[in-house]
Scaffold this motif. Structure first.
Motif, mmCIF file in Angstrom:
data_model
loop_
_atom_site.group_PDB
_atom_site.id
_atom_site.type_symbol
_atom_site.label_atom_id
_atom_site.label_comp_id
_atom_site.label_asym_id
_atom_site.label_seq_id
_atom_site.Cartn_x
_atom_site.Cartn_y
_atom_site.Cartn_z
ATOM 1 N N TYR A 65 0.805 -1.217 0.000
ATOM 2 C CA TYR A 65 0.000 0.000 0.000
ATOM 3 C C TYR A 65 0.840 1.270 0.000
ATOM 4 O O TYR A 65 0.355 2.343 0.319
ATOM 5 C CB TYR A 65 -0.972 -0.004 1.186
ATOM 6 C CG TYR A 65 -2.195 -0.826 0.902
ATOM 7 C CD1 TYR A 65 -3.358 -0.247 0.420
ATOM 8 C CD2 TYR A 65 -2.180 -2.203 1.069
ATOM 9 C CE1 TYR A 65 -4.480 -1.005 0.118
ATOM 10 C CE2 TYR A 65 -3.285 -2.977 0.777
ATOM 11 C CZ TYR A 65 -4.437 -2.372 0.308
ATOM 12 O OH TYR A 65 -5.537 -3.129 0.016
ATOM 13 N N ARG A 66 2.141 1.139 -0.342
ATOM 14 C CA ARG A 66 2.939 2.347 -0.525
ATOM 15 C C ARG A 66 2.773 2.897 -1.946
ATOM 16 O O ARG A 66 3.159 4.037 -2.218
ATOM 17 C CB ARG A 66 4.412 2.060 -0.232
ATOM 18 C CG ARG A 66 5.058 1.064 -1.183
ATOM 19 C CD ARG A 66 6.522 0.845 -0.810
ATOM 20 N NE ARG A 66 7.187 -0.105 -1.691
ATOM 21 C CZ ARG A 66 7.220 -1.400 -1.517
ATOM 22 N NH1 ARG A 66 6.597 -1.920 -0.462
ATOM 23 N NH2 ARG A 66 7.864 -2.196 -2.354
ATOM 24 N N TYR A 67 2.229 2.101 -2.850
ATOM 25 C CA TYR A 67 1.987 2.570 -4.208
ATOM 26 C C TYR A 67 0.741 3.450 -4.239
ATOM 27 O O TYR A 67 -0.220 3.232 -3.486
ATOM 28 C CB TYR A 67 1.811 1.385 -5.166
ATOM 29 C CG TYR A 67 3.029 0.498 -5.256
ATOM 30 C CD1 TYR A 67 4.131 0.883 -6.007
ATOM 31 C CD2 TYR A 67 3.079 -0.717 -4.584
ATOM 32 C CE1 TYR A 67 5.256 0.077 -6.095
ATOM 33 C CE2 TYR A 67 4.201 -1.535 -4.661
ATOM 34 C CZ TYR A 67 5.291 -1.130 -5.420
ATOM 35 O OH TYR A 67 6.391 -1.920 -5.490
ATOM 36 N N THR A 68 0.753 4.450 -5.109
ATOM 37 C CA THR A 68 -0.380 5.390 -5.165
ATOM 38 C C THR A 68 -1.669 4.699 -5.582
ATOM 39 O O THR A 68 -2.750 5.052 -5.105
ATOM 40 C CB THR A 68 -0.064 6.530 -6.145
ATOM 41 O OG1 THR A 68 0.219 5.967 -7.444
ATOM 42 C CG2 THR A 68 1.148 7.320 -5.681
ATOM 43 N N LEU A 74 -7.195 1.870 -1.012
ATOM 44 C CA LEU A 74 -7.421 1.922 0.433
ATOM 45 C C LEU A 74 -8.337 3.089 0.793
ATOM 46 O O LEU A 74 -9.234 2.953 1.639
ATOM 47 C CB LEU A 74 -6.080 2.051 1.163
ATOM 48 C CG LEU A 74 -6.147 2.082 2.693
ATOM 49 C CD1 LEU A 74 -6.778 0.804 3.225
ATOM 50 C CD2 LEU A 74 -4.768 2.283 3.283
ATOM 51 N N ALA A 75 -8.125 4.238 0.138
ATOM 52 C CA ALA A 75 -9.011 5.383 0.370
ATOM 53 C C ALA A 75 -10.437 5.057 -0.055
ATOM 54 O O ALA A 75 -11.410 5.451 0.612
ATOM 55 C CB ALA A 75 -8.491 6.606 -0.395
ATOM 56 N N THR A 76 -10.579 4.331 -1.151
ATOM 57 C CA THR A 76 -11.914 3.911 -1.604
ATOM 58 C C THR A 76 -12.578 3.028 -0.551
ATOM 59 O O THR A 76 -13.772 3.184 -0.258
ATOM 60 C CB THR A 76 -11.802 3.151 -2.934
ATOM 61 O OG1 THR A 76 -11.224 4.006 -3.922
ATOM 62 C CG2 THR A 76 -13.170 2.690 -3.403
ATOM 63 N N LEU A 249 -18.149 10.110 -2.515
ATOM 64 C CA LEU A 249 -17.842 9.813 -3.923
ATOM 65 C C LEU A 249 -16.788 10.776 -4.469
ATOM 66 O O LEU A 249 -15.927 10.385 -5.267
ATOM 67 C CB LEU A 249 -19.118 9.889 -4.753
ATOM 68 C CG LEU A 249 -20.232 8.895 -4.350
ATOM 69 C CD1 LEU A 249 -21.475 9.106 -5.203
ATOM 70 C CD2 LEU A 249 -19.744 7.462 -4.477
ATOM 71 N N ASP A 250 -16.842 12.047 -4.015
ATOM 72 C CA ASP A 250 -15.822 13.008 -4.436
ATOM 73 C C ASP A 250 -14.442 12.590 -3.940
ATOM 74 O O ASP A 250 -13.436 12.738 -4.650
ATOM 75 C CB ASP A 250 -16.161 14.410 -3.911
ATOM 76 C CG ASP A 250 -17.387 14.992 -4.599
ATOM 77 O OD1 ASP A 250 -17.740 14.501 -5.678
ATOM 78 O OD2 ASP A 250 -17.987 15.937 -4.036
ATOM 79 N N GLU A 251 -14.389 12.076 -2.705
ATOM 80 C CA GLU A 251 -13.104 11.634 -2.150
ATOM 81 C C GLU A 251 -12.565 10.422 -2.922
ATOM 82 O O GLU A 251 -11.354 10.290 -3.122
ATOM 83 C CB GLU A 251 -13.266 11.277 -0.669
ATOM 84 C CG GLU A 251 -13.497 12.476 0.238
ATOM 85 C CD GLU A 251 -12.308 13.418 0.238
ATOM 86 O OE1 GLU A 251 -11.162 12.932 0.163
ATOM 87 O OE2 GLU A 251 -12.529 14.641 0.310
ATOM 88 N N ILE A 252 -13.478 9.533 -3.346
ATOM 89 C CA ILE A 252 -13.041 8.389 -4.157
ATOM 90 C C ILE A 252 -12.471 8.888 -5.494
ATOM 91 O O ILE A 252 -11.426 8.421 -5.956
ATOM 92 C CB ILE A 252 -14.217 7.419 -4.391
ATOM 93 C CG1 ILE A 252 -14.642 6.773 -3.052
ATOM 94 C CG2 ILE A 252 -13.841 6.348 -5.397
ATOM 95 C CD1 ILE A 252 -15.861 5.897 -3.160
ATOM 96 N N THR A 253 -13.158 9.869 -6.090
ATOM 97 C CA THR A 253 -12.659 10.446 -7.338
ATOM 98 C C THR A 253 -11.316 11.124 -7.125
ATOM 99 O O THR A 253 -10.388 10.987 -7.934
ATOM 100 C CB THR A 253 -13.681 11.465 -7.881
ATOM 101 O OG1 THR A 253 -14.951 10.826 -8.057
ATOM 102 C CG2 THR A 253 -13.216 12.042 -9.201
ATOM 103 N N LYS A 254 -11.196 11.844 -6.002
ATOM 104 C CA LYS A 254 -9.937 12.524 -5.685
ATOM 105 C C LYS A 254 -8.806 11.507 -5.500
ATOM 106 O O LYS A 254 -7.669 11.727 -5.947
ATOM 107 C CB LYS A 254 -10.114 13.353 -4.413
ATOM 108 C CG LYS A 254 -8.911 14.173 -4.021
ATOM 109 C CD LYS A 254 -9.217 14.998 -2.782
ATOM 110 C CE LYS A 254 -7.995 15.790 -2.339
ATOM 111 N NZ LYS A 254 -8.286 16.571 -1.099
ATOM 112 N N ALA A 255 -9.122 10.395 -4.830
ATOM 113 C CA ALA A 255 -8.112 9.353 -4.630
ATOM 114 C C ALA A 255 -7.682 8.763 -5.971
ATOM 115 O O ALA A 255 -6.494 8.487 -6.193
ATOM 116 C CB ALA A 255 -8.662 8.262 -3.713
ATOM 117 N N ALA A 256 -8.661 8.560 -6.855
ATOM 118 C CA ALA A 256 -8.332 8.014 -8.175
ATOM 119 C C ALA A 256 -7.447 8.980 -8.955
ATOM 120 O O ALA A 256 -6.506 8.565 -9.657
ATOM 121 C CB ALA A 256 -9.613 7.714 -8.951
#
Length: 551
Positions: A65-68, A74-76, A249-256
């Motif tokens: 989980y060190r990879y973006t 993980l954020a999702t 959902l915005d945070e999932i998009t931001k994480a992506a």
């Protein structure tokens, strides 16, 4: 529009209709309740799904989980956990604002309906009683009139008969008069009862029933309004969580969007970079010449061995084709010397950091216990100060052990980074004479790595570039005569001698001293003729013989 005037004769139908209205309300309550159960079940499944794919602590997954991209995943998972929480909020709000409130309202509605129809039945029973009284008065008036007519006819018959005595005629006349009087009384009573009934009937159909039906109508309209309000609340409860769900959902998009493929590629380099140079061209070996054959080596061997010839295993030389090396199975050596230089440096640095964190934890505990002891000393009634001494001693031992471990790994790290030219005597003792062990392990594995044509296709461990110059210390147990005892010692604490060259001792055990501490923190002891080794000087209490002290 009033039920009292329009539906004055529909008492039974109104009773059925209002009961149907309550049934509809209870059906809606059941619908909302099942919706809340679905929301809870959905939230639970989402939470379980998120938990299922969370990385396990202290596992290989956690390192990934060190990879973006995996951090975005993980954020999702975390956002899905919050998303599930909003469905729990929907369930809670619908339960409290709809099902709870409507359930109480239904109970009140049933009581009100029961009261109104009780009053309606009571009014109906009253008018029916008045009707029965009217009918009874009417029948009595009719019967008396008939009796009076018969009595009059009988009198006239008796009066016309010349054979009847005057006394009989008089008696018949009196009977006729009595019947006429009774008929008149019945008539008056019937007239009075009829007037009373008409008055009661008018009040019943124009006052009592309209009032009762009006209350029933108002009750039913309140029920309809209430179910409409509940449906609005049903939608509003969902609408209230939409902004938070949208934020998830915005945070999932931001994480992506935070995924950086270049950064992940660089992490792969850092994770697997060996630090070696690629192998160069292999020189041609001419086997047609009868002269002595010269074994050529690759540019990799020359660059790593500084021009020195390769160590021989079983009388055969090995070409350095390190990319095809097979990893040895099982646990690697403690100093990670089986790894390429760059990976070894990272592992050693990670180990040093972990040990320093452990030391800090132990020191924090020791400081806390020291403060507690000071409080006990100043206020004996709060506790016994001596009760923490044993724990303080244990913490001191743990800290000492960890510091020794840190020194050991820092020594290895310094070698890898080129800060130390060679290992010191103390570092060799702490490493457990790993070089000799590793060399023997490589020799034992060399036979297995030989290919059918007599060459080697795998890389030897790091002995070429990481090899430490041999010292007499490596062979001292084999070449020297057993040292004489110079005293005894008592083990103050238990020591687990896990490295080669050390020896395990138990707390309270008595042993022989054969070599004093030479300033490196280690004392050489002997249990019997076959068991001897080094232990930390701080772990034993030494009693030197008098002759040894004098010498």
């Amino acid at each position: 529009m009033s039920w009292g005037t329009e539906l004055w004769d529909q008492f039974d139908n109104l009773e059925k209709h209002t009961q149907w209205g309550i049934d509809v309300l209870e059906k809606y309550i059941k619908f909302v309740k099942e919706r809340t159960e679905i929301e809870l079940s959905y939230a639970k499944q989402l939470r379980n799904l998120s938990k299922k794919y969370q990385p396990k602590k202290n596992s290989k997954e956690e390192e990934e989980y060190r990879y973006t991209s995996t951090r975005a995943f993980l954020a999702t998972l975390n956002e899905m956990n919050d998303y599930a929480g909003q469905h729990e909020v929907i369930s809670e709000n619908m339960t409290s604002l709809i099902t709870g409130e409507l359930t109480r309202y239904v109970q009140e509605l049933k009581q009100e309906r029961k009261s109104h129809f009780h009053d309606g039945r009571k009014a109906q029973q009253h008018i029916e009683t008045c009707w029965k009284q009217l009918e009874a008065s009417k029948r009595r008036f009719e019967r008396d009139c008939k009796e009076a007519d018969r009595a009059q006819q009988y009198f006239e018959k008796m009066d016309a008969d010349i054979n009847v005595t005057k006394a009989d005629v008089e008696k018949a006349r009196q009977q006729a008069q009595l019947r006429h009087q009774m008929a008149e009384d019945s008539k008056a009573e019937y007239s009075s009862t009829l007037q009373k009934f008409n008055s009661e009937q008018h009040d019943h159909y124009y006052t009592h029933i309209p009032n009762i039906f009006q209350k029933i109508q108002e009750m039913e309209e309140r029920r309809i309004v209430r179910i409409g309000e509940s449906m609005k609340t049903f939608a509003e409860v969902d609408r209230q969580v939409i902004p938070i769900i949208g934020k998830c959902l915005d945070e999932i998009t931001k994480a992506a969007e935070s995924i950086d493929h270049k950064n992940d590629s660089q992490l792969v380099i850092e994770a697997f970079k060996s630090g070696f140079e690629p192998p160069g061209d292999i020189d041609f070996e001419d086997f047609t010449q009868p002269m002595k054959r010269t074994v050529s080596e690759s540019s990799l061997s020359n660059s790593r061995g500084d021009g020195k010839s390769e160590p021989k295993f079983g009388g055969k030389s090995k070409g350095k084709l390190w990319p095809f090396i097979k990893k040895n199975k099982g646990a690697g050596p403690e100093d990670f010397s089986n790894l390429p230089p760059e990976q070894r440096r990272k592992k050693l640095q990670q180990k040093v950091d972990e040990l320093n964190k452990d030391i800090q934890k132990e020191m924090d505990q020791r400081d806390a216990l020291t403060k507690m002891k000071d409080v006990y000393v100043k206020n004996p009634q709060m506790g016994d100060a001596a009760s923490v001494d044993h724990r303080l001693a244990e913490l001191g031992q743990n800290i000492e052990k960890l510091r020794l471990e840190v020194q050991k790994f820092e020594g290895w790290l310094a070698e890898v980074e080129g800060r130390l030219p060679m290992r010191t005597e103390q570092a060799r003792r702490q490493s457990g004479l790993y070089e000799a062990q590793n060399t023997s392990a490589v020799n034992s594995c060399a036979q297995d790595r030989e290919s059918p044509d007599g060459s080697y296709t795998e890389e030897q461990s790091q002995e070429t570039d990481m090899k430490v110059p041999a010292t007499d210390f490596d062979d001292e147990f084999d070449d020297e005569e057993p040292l004489p005892t110079i005293g005894t010692c008592k083990a103050l604490y238990t020591f687990e001698g896990q490295n080669e060259g050390t020896i395990s001792v138990a707390e309270g055990e008595m042993l022989y001293v054969i070599e004093e501490d030479k300033g490196d923190g280690w004392t050489r002891i002997r249990r019997n003729e076959d068991e001897e080794g080094y232990v930390p000087t701080s772990y034993v209490e030494v009693y030197l013989d008098k002759n040894a002290k004098d010498s």
